[in-house]
Design a protein around this motif. Structure first.
Motif, PDB file in Angstrom:
ATOM      1  N   LEU A   1     -17.113 139.925   6.440  1.00 26.29           N
ATOM      2  CA  LEU A   1     -16.336 140.016   7.670  1.00 26.29           C
ATOM      3  C   LEU A   1     -16.612 138.831   8.598  1.00 26.29           C
ATOM      4  O   LEU A   1     -15.699 138.327   9.262  1.00 26.29           O
ATOM      5  N   LEU A   2     -17.863 138.393   8.647  1.00 27.15           N
ATOM      6  CA  LEU A   2     -18.201 137.231   9.473  1.00 27.15           C
ATOM      7  C   LEU A   2     -17.525 135.974   8.944  1.00 27.15           C
ATOM      8  O   LEU A   2     -17.039 135.131   9.714  1.00 27.15           O
ATOM      9  N   LEU A   3     -17.478 135.832   7.615  1.00 30.45           N
ATOM     10  CA  LEU A   3     -16.818 134.668   7.027  1.00 30.45           C
ATOM     11  C   LEU A   3     -15.307 134.719   7.223  1.00 30.45           C
ATOM     12  O   LEU A   3     -14.632 133.691   7.136  1.00 30.45           O
ATOM     13  N   ASP A   4     -14.788 135.922   7.520  1.00 33.96           N
ATOM     14  CA  ASP A   4     -13.367 136.040   7.857  1.00 33.96           C
ATOM     15  C   ASP A   4     -13.097 135.616   9.291  1.00 33.96           C
ATOM     16  O   ASP A   4     -11.946 135.586   9.729  1.00 33.96           O
ATOM     17  N   GLY A   5     -14.170 135.339  10.039  1.00 25.84           N
ATOM     18  CA  GLY A   5     -14.008 134.866  11.405  1.00 25.84           C
ATOM     19  C   GLY A   5     -14.109 135.936  12.470  1.00 25.84           C
ATOM     20  O   GLY A   5     -13.867 135.652  13.649  1.00 25.84           O
ATOM     21  N   ARG A   6     -14.506 137.163  12.088  1.00 24.81           N
ATOM     22  CA  ARG A   6     -14.603 138.229  13.083  1.00 24.81           C
ATOM     23  C   ARG A   6     -15.913 138.115  13.855  1.00 24.81           C
ATOM     24  O   ARG A   6     -16.942 137.711  13.306  1.00 24.81           O
ATOM     25  N   PRO A   7     -15.922 138.449  15.147  1.00 22.91           N
ATOM     26  CA  PRO A   7     -17.126 138.305  15.972  1.00 22.91           C
ATOM     27  C   PRO A   7     -18.191 139.337  15.592  1.00 22.91           C
ATOM     28  O   PRO A   7     -17.874 140.439  15.126  1.00 22.91           O
ATOM     29  N   PRO A   8     -19.488 139.023  15.788  1.00 19.76           N
ATOM     30  CA  PRO A   8     -20.578 139.915  15.389  1.00 19.76           C
ATOM     31  C   PRO A   8     -20.484 141.317  15.973  1.00 19.76           C
ATOM     32  O   PRO A   8     -20.787 142.300  15.279  1.00 19.76           O
ATOM     33  N   GLY A   9     -20.090 141.431  17.244  1.00 16.75           N
ATOM     34  CA  GLY A   9     -19.998 142.763  17.844  1.00 16.75           C
ATOM     35  C   GLY A   9     -18.994 143.645  17.133  1.00 16.75           C
ATOM     36  O   GLY A   9     -19.226 144.841  16.928  1.00 16.75           O
ATOM     37  N   GLU A  10     -17.881 143.072  16.753  1.00 15.68           N
ATOM     38  CA  GLU A  10     -16.853 143.811  16.034  1.00 15.68           C
ATOM     39  C   GLU A  10     -17.302 144.104  14.610  1.00 15.68           C
ATOM     40  O   GLU A  10     -17.060 145.191  14.088  1.00 15.68           O
ATOM     41  N   VAL A  11     -17.988 143.146  13.993  1.00 16.07           N
ATOM     42  CA  VAL A  11     -18.465 143.312  12.624  1.00 16.07           C
ATOM     43  C   VAL A  11     -19.494 144.437  12.538  1.00 16.07           C
ATOM     44  O   VAL A  11     -19.514 145.205  11.574  1.00 16.07           O
ATOM     45  N   ALA A  12     -20.354 144.542  13.541  1.00 17.38           N
ATOM     46  CA  ALA A  12     -21.391 145.573  13.523  1.00 17.38           C
ATOM     47  C   ALA A  12     -20.785 146.956  13.328  1.00 17.38           C
ATOM     48  O   ALA A  12     -21.221 147.732  12.472  1.00 17.38           O
ATOM     49  N   VAL A  13     -19.776 147.270  14.104  1.00 18.18           N
ATOM     50  CA  VAL A  13     -19.124 148.582  14.001  1.00 18.18           C
ATOM     51  C   VAL A  13     -18.378 148.712  12.682  1.00 18.18           C
ATOM     52  O   VAL A  13     -18.457 149.741  11.996  1.00 18.18           O
TER      53      VAL A  13
ATOM     54  N   PRO B   1     -26.399 136.987  12.703  1.00 22.94           N
ATOM     55  CA  PRO B   1     -24.952 137.001  12.435  1.00 22.94           C
ATOM     56  C   PRO B   1     -24.206 135.917  13.201  1.00 22.94           C
ATOM     57  O   PRO B   1     -23.220 135.372  12.707  1.00 22.94           O
ATOM     58  N   GLY B   2     -24.659 135.605  14.421  1.00 25.06           N
ATOM     59  CA  GLY B   2     -23.979 134.594  15.220  1.00 25.06           C
ATOM     60  C   GLY B   2     -24.034 133.201  14.612  1.00 25.06           C
ATOM     61  O   GLY B   2     -23.136 132.388  14.830  1.00 25.06           O
ATOM     62  N   ARG B   3     -25.079 132.901  13.830  1.00 29.59           N
ATOM     63  CA  ARG B   3     -25.216 131.584  13.204  1.00 29.59           C
ATOM     64  C   ARG B   3     -24.612 131.563  11.810  1.00 29.59           C
ATOM     65  O   ARG B   3     -24.362 130.487  11.263  1.00 29.59           O
ATOM     66  N   TYR B   4     -24.412 132.730  11.241  1.00 28.04           N
ATOM     67  CA  TYR B   4     -23.988 132.795   9.843  1.00 28.04           C
ATOM     68  C   TYR B   4     -22.579 132.225   9.649  1.00 28.04           C
ATOM     69  O   TYR B   4     -21.646 132.580  10.366  1.00 28.04           O
ATOM     70  N   GLY B   5     -22.436 131.366   8.673  1.00 28.99           N
ATOM     71  CA  GLY B   5     -21.119 130.870   8.307  1.00 28.99           C
ATOM     72  C   GLY B   5     -20.599 129.735   9.162  1.00 28.99           C
ATOM     73  O   GLY B   5     -19.491 129.258   8.932  1.00 28.99           O
ATOM     74  N   ARG B   6     -21.369 129.293  10.147  1.00 28.17           N
ATOM     75  CA  ARG B   6     -20.916 128.163  10.962  1.00 28.17           C
ATOM     76  C   ARG B   6     -21.018 126.864  10.143  1.00 28.17           C
ATOM     77  O   ARG B   6     -22.079 126.591   9.564  1.00 28.17           O
TER      78      ARG B   6
END
Length: 269
Positions: free
Chosen positions: A223-235, A257-262
């Motif tokens: 989900l993070l690699l799809d570009g979704r923000p960490p707060g949204e991904v957590a849920v 999560p905030g650094r992942y995939g940058r």
């Protein structure tokens, strides 16, 4: 030294745990009293002297003390420095009334493995979102306590059960986001809680809660690699909140999560 009292208490959302109680006392002594629950006590600093059924006992660092329900006991610090303790009050049904007599005879258990597991359970209970881990740890602690209290009687070892382990894995795979409690799993697969946890851990080399967390982290990575923000991904990945995601994500992936995939920041294999 002036008497010191530091207390923290809460009721976690874990079946069987009536209350978690952490305290640091220097000049306070408990009078004789009783509880309706089993009292599972570890002391992290100092020591406690207490009377149970008219016999004196103590709690050195490597000891786990199990005080049965309905039996009067007191408690006082051994030294002027007092004591720091962590206590779990467990529902009477967790161990059953038939073991009260054995606990009265031998309340102090010298078992480093049990001591470590109780500490791990306290850590899990302090983290919202880790209820499955706490429930699993409590199940294995209950089994070990029963083994101690049945001293002198033969205890049958749990056998390997790969079929049962596979059924639980299928359930966890199907409910990565919504999760699964041990009570739900035992009903669905018709197995005893302790046997279920041991069968899974033996078959896969990982506890059920660790497996579920790893699956959730994998989902969060996608989900993070799809570009979704960490707060949204957590849920979306089944975590309690962003802090819950961050703690487990950093443990398993090595970055937040905030650094992942940058681009240019993180290398993923």
């Amino acid at each position: 030294m002036a008497p010191r009292q530091e207390v923290s208490a809460w009721r976690p959302a874990v079946p069987g745990v009536v209350e978690v109680f952490h305290a640091h006392f220097t000049g306070y002594a408990y009078p004789m009293h009783v509880h309706e629950a089993w009292t599972l006590l570890i002391v992290d600093d100092g020591a406690v002297r207490y009377d149970l059924d008219r016999h004196e006992h103590g709690t050195p660092h490597d000891t786990v003390s199990l005080l049965p329900p309905h039996v009067p006991h007191n408690g006082s610090p051994v030294t002027a420095g007092g004591f720091r303790k962590r206590v779990l009050y467990l529902d009477a049904d967790v161990l059953g009334e038939n073991l009260i007599g054995a606990a009265v005879d031998a309340p102090d258990l010298r078992d480093p493995v049990l001591r470590r597991r109780v500490g791990q359970l306290h850590s899990a209970l302090a983290r919202p979102g880790d209820e499955l881990e706490a429930d699993s740890r409590l199940t294995l602690i209950g089994e070990r306590l029963r083994d101690h209290l049945r001293a002198g009687r033969e205890v049958t070892a749990q056998r390997r059960d790969p079929v049962l382990a596979g059924r639980l894995r299928e359930l966890l795979d199907a409910r990565v986001v919504e999760g699964l409690t041990l009570d739900e799993a035992t009903v669905l697969v018709r197995a005893h809680r302790a046997h279920l946890v041991r069968a899974f851990s033996t078959a896969y080399g990982i506890a059920p809660h660790q497996y579920l967390t790893a699956r959730r982290v994998d989902l969060a990575r996608r989900l993070l690699l799809d570009g979704r923000p960490p707060g949204e991904v957590a849920v979306a990945a089944g975590f309690y909140d962003q802090a819950h995601l961050t703690r487990h994500f950093r443990k398993l992936v090595g970055v937040t999560p905030g650094r992942y995939g940058r681009p240019g920041r993180t290398s993923v294999r």
